[in-house]
Write a protein that holds these residues in place. Structure first.
Motif, mmCIF file in Angstrom:
data_model
loop_
_atom_site.group_PDB
_atom_site.id
_atom_site.type_symbol
_atom_site.label_atom_id
_atom_site.label_comp_id
_atom_site.label_asym_id
_atom_site.label_seq_id
_atom_site.Cartn_x
_atom_site.Cartn_y
_atom_site.Cartn_z
ATOM 1 N N ARG A 1 76.212 82.520 26.130
ATOM 2 C CA ARG A 1 76.004 81.374 25.260
ATOM 3 C C ARG A 1 74.729 81.560 24.458
ATOM 4 N NH1 ARG A 1 75.709 77.138 29.023
ATOM 5 N NH2 ARG A 1 73.523 76.788 28.619
ATOM 6 N N ALA A 2 74.766 81.224 23.180
ATOM 7 C CA ALA A 2 73.550 81.207 22.368
ATOM 8 C C ALA A 2 72.750 79.985 22.806
ATOM 9 C CB ALA A 2 73.897 81.131 20.887
ATOM 10 N N ASP A 3 71.567 80.209 23.360
ATOM 11 C CA ASP A 3 70.779 79.105 23.901
ATOM 12 C C ASP A 3 69.328 79.541 24.068
ATOM 13 O OD1 ASP A 3 70.251 76.600 24.900
ATOM 14 O OD2 ASP A 3 71.172 76.941 26.854
ATOM 15 N N GLN A 4 68.397 78.643 23.815
ATOM 16 C CA GLN A 4 66.972 78.935 23.951
ATOM 17 C C GLN A 4 66.565 78.947 25.428
ATOM 18 O OE1 GLN A 4 64.612 79.685 21.705
ATOM 19 N NE2 GLN A 4 66.079 79.629 20.034
ATOM 20 N N PRO A 5 65.631 79.825 25.809
ATOM 21 C CA PRO A 5 65.103 79.793 27.177
ATOM 22 C C PRO A 5 64.379 78.471 27.434
ATOM 23 C CG PRO A 5 64.488 81.829 26.075
ATOM 24 C CD PRO A 5 65.079 80.926 25.029
ATOM 25 N N HIS A 6 64.450 78.038 28.667
ATOM 26 C CA HIS A 6 63.736 76.823 29.057
ATOM 27 C C HIS A 6 62.495 77.206 29.848
ATOM 28 C CE1 HIS A 6 65.388 77.597 33.021
ATOM 29 N NE2 HIS A 6 66.593 77.601 32.492
ATOM 30 N N GLY A 7 61.641 76.260 30.112
ATOM 31 C CA GLY A 7 60.421 76.511 30.877
ATOM 32 C C GLY A 7 60.668 76.453 32.370
ATOM 33 N N PRO A 8 59.634 76.755 33.177
ATOM 34 C CA PRO A 8 59.767 76.670 34.623
ATOM 35 C C PRO A 8 59.938 75.217 35.062
ATOM 36 C CG PRO A 8 57.504 77.174 34.004
ATOM 37 C CD PRO A 8 58.319 77.179 32.748
ATOM 38 N N TYR A 9 60.552 75.019 36.225
ATOM 39 C CA TYR A 9 60.733 73.661 36.731
ATOM 40 C C TYR A 9 60.862 73.683 38.249
ATOM 41 C CZ TYR A 9 65.669 75.113 36.576
ATOM 42 O OH TYR A 9 66.836 75.792 36.734
ATOM 43 N N PRO A 10 60.435 72.589 38.909
ATOM 44 C CA PRO A 10 60.596 72.493 40.358
ATOM 45 C C PRO A 10 62.026 72.074 40.700
ATOM 46 C CG PRO A 10 59.489 70.553 39.543
ATOM 47 C CD PRO A 10 59.699 71.467 38.358
ATOM 48 N N MET A 11 62.505 72.482 41.856
ATOM 49 C CA MET A 11 63.825 72.070 42.339
ATOM 50 C C MET A 11 63.626 71.355 43.675
ATOM 51 S SD MET A 11 66.217 75.313 41.367
ATOM 52 C CE MET A 11 67.702 74.440 41.802
ATOM 53 N N GLU A 12 64.022 70.103 43.730
ATOM 54 C CA GLU A 12 63.843 69.330 44.949
ATOM 55 C C GLU A 12 64.496 70.026 46.127
ATOM 56 O OE1 GLU A 12 65.062 65.288 44.505
ATOM 57 O OE2 GLU A 12 64.234 65.177 42.491
ATOM 58 N N GLU A 13 63.740 70.220 47.195
ATOM 59 C CA GLU A 13 64.190 70.792 48.470
ATOM 60 C C GLU A 13 64.700 72.231 48.353
ATOM 61 O OE1 GLU A 13 66.904 68.262 50.557
ATOM 62 O OE2 GLU A 13 65.927 66.447 49.833
ATOM 63 N N HIS A 14 64.736 72.790 47.152
ATOM 64 C CA HIS A 14 65.302 74.132 47.001
ATOM 65 C C HIS A 14 64.364 75.078 46.269
ATOM 66 C CE1 HIS A 14 69.124 72.752 48.549
ATOM 67 N NE2 HIS A 14 69.117 71.772 47.671
ATOM 68 N N GLY A 15 63.070 74.887 46.378
ATOM 69 C CA GLY A 15 62.115 75.800 45.756
ATOM 70 C C GLY A 15 61.845 75.465 44.308
ATOM 71 N N SER A 16 61.634 76.495 43.492
ATOM 72 C CA SER A 16 61.311 76.300 42.082
ATOM 73 C C SER A 16 61.898 77.440 41.258
ATOM 74 C CB SER A 16 59.788 76.258 41.896
ATOM 75 O OG SER A 16 59.237 77.503 42.266
ATOM 76 N N VAL A 17 61.897 77.259 39.938
ATOM 77 C CA VAL A 17 62.379 78.284 39.018
ATOM 78 C C VAL A 17 61.224 78.673 38.100
ATOM 79 C CG1 VAL A 17 63.940 78.781 37.098
ATOM 80 C CG2 VAL A 17 64.774 77.537 39.089
ATOM 81 N N THR A 18 60.944 79.983 38.010
ATOM 82 C CA THR A 18 59.922 80.477 37.095
ATOM 83 C C THR A 18 60.599 81.287 35.998
ATOM 84 O OG1 THR A 18 59.574 82.478 38.409
ATOM 85 C CG2 THR A 18 58.141 80.595 38.888
ATOM 86 N N VAL A 19 59.981 81.302 34.816
ATOM 87 C CA VAL A 19 60.540 82.002 33.661
ATOM 88 C C VAL A 19 59.516 83.022 33.177
ATOM 89 C CG1 VAL A 19 61.421 81.713 31.314
ATOM 90 C CG2 VAL A 19 61.873 79.954 33.035
ATOM 91 N N THR A 20 59.969 84.283 32.957
ATOM 92 C CA THR A 20 59.073 85.345 32.494
ATOM 93 C C THR A 20 59.723 86.118 31.343
ATOM 94 O OG1 THR A 20 59.943 86.927 34.095
ATOM 95 C CG2 THR A 20 58.029 85.663 34.776
ATOM 96 N N ASP A 21 58.877 86.738 30.508
ATOM 97 C CA ASP A 21 59.348 87.571 29.394
ATOM 98 C C ASP A 21 59.049 89.039 29.681
ATOM 99 O OD1 ASP A 21 60.302 85.514 27.755
ATOM 100 O OD2 ASP A 21 58.333 85.158 26.888
ATOM 101 N N ASP A 22 60.017 89.898 29.361
ATOM 102 C CA ASP A 22 59.870 91.359 29.405
ATOM 103 C C ASP A 22 59.209 91.882 30.675
ATOM 104 O OD1 ASP A 22 61.153 91.719 26.975
ATOM 105 O OD2 ASP A 22 59.307 91.526 25.830
#
Length: 196
Positions: A58-79
């Motif tokens: 899908r053509a879509d812009q990357p999103h920023g990092p975010y916390p996930m309740e009870e399931h850790g977190s998501v981090t976003v990195t480039d290259d």
């Protein structure tokens, strides 16, 4: 062209400009890849993700990092140099092949093989996990993965040196074949116009 579904053929001939990844960090486990964006010249960022089983584009812009309740977190990195596809930044995608999964009970399109001048990489969506396979075997699952490269029709267009052919796979993909001095090349194009 944000949030638009794309076809594998849309990637052919596009230069890879940047790679963005999103990693899900669990409390005690190794991080797992949840999203991959390939930033392609003339197309923008393309999101590769696995909605359940299989791979979605899908053509879509990357999103920023975010916390996930009870399931850790998501981090976003480039290259990130730890992501094998980053070694192809600056190269053009020459071909894209679908990878099918079939274990005799279940069959689906599991992913894609992207071919660059410097090599190839497999992007797979298997059971909610996004995998990037480069120069590695995936154990028992490997026996169930297959790429469609069956030719349905081949027409010689030149008997010169190199000799040349137009070819089509059983799924309708157009290929341009050349052969000279015991070596052959295969180029995948979105249409019969090889300049594309």
């Amino acid at each position: 062209m944000i949030d638009k579904e794309l076809l594998a053929a849309d990637l052919i001939g596009r230069r890879l400009l940047k790679v963005t990844t999103a990693w899900h960090h669990y409390a005690d486990d190794e991080p797992s890849l949840v999203h991959l964006w390939l930033h392609l010249e003339g197309l923008g960022p393309v999101l590769f993700h696995t909605p359940s089983t299989g791979l979605s584009l899908r053509a879509d812009q990357p999103h920023g990092p975010y916390p996930m309740e009870e399931h850790g977190s998501v981090t976003v990195t480039d290259d990130s140099p730890d992501v094998p596809v980053t070694r192809f930044v600056g190269q053009t995608i020459r071909s894209v092949r679908q990878i099918g999964y079939n274990d005799g009970k279940v069959g689906f399109t599991a992913g894609l093989t992207l071919q660059f001048p410097g090599g190839s990489i497999r992007l797979l969506g298997l059971v909610d996990d996004l995998l990037i396979a480069h120069d590695q075997q995936l154990g028992a699952v490997e026996a169930h993965l297959h790429e469609d490269v069956t030719l349905a029709r081949v027409v010689q267009t030149s008997g010169g040196r190199p000799s040349q052919w137009d070819a089509w796979t059983t799924t309708g993909q157009y290929l341009y074949l050349r052969y000279r001095h015991g070596e052959g090349t295969v180029e995948q194009h979105p249409s019969e116009d090889v300049d594309t």
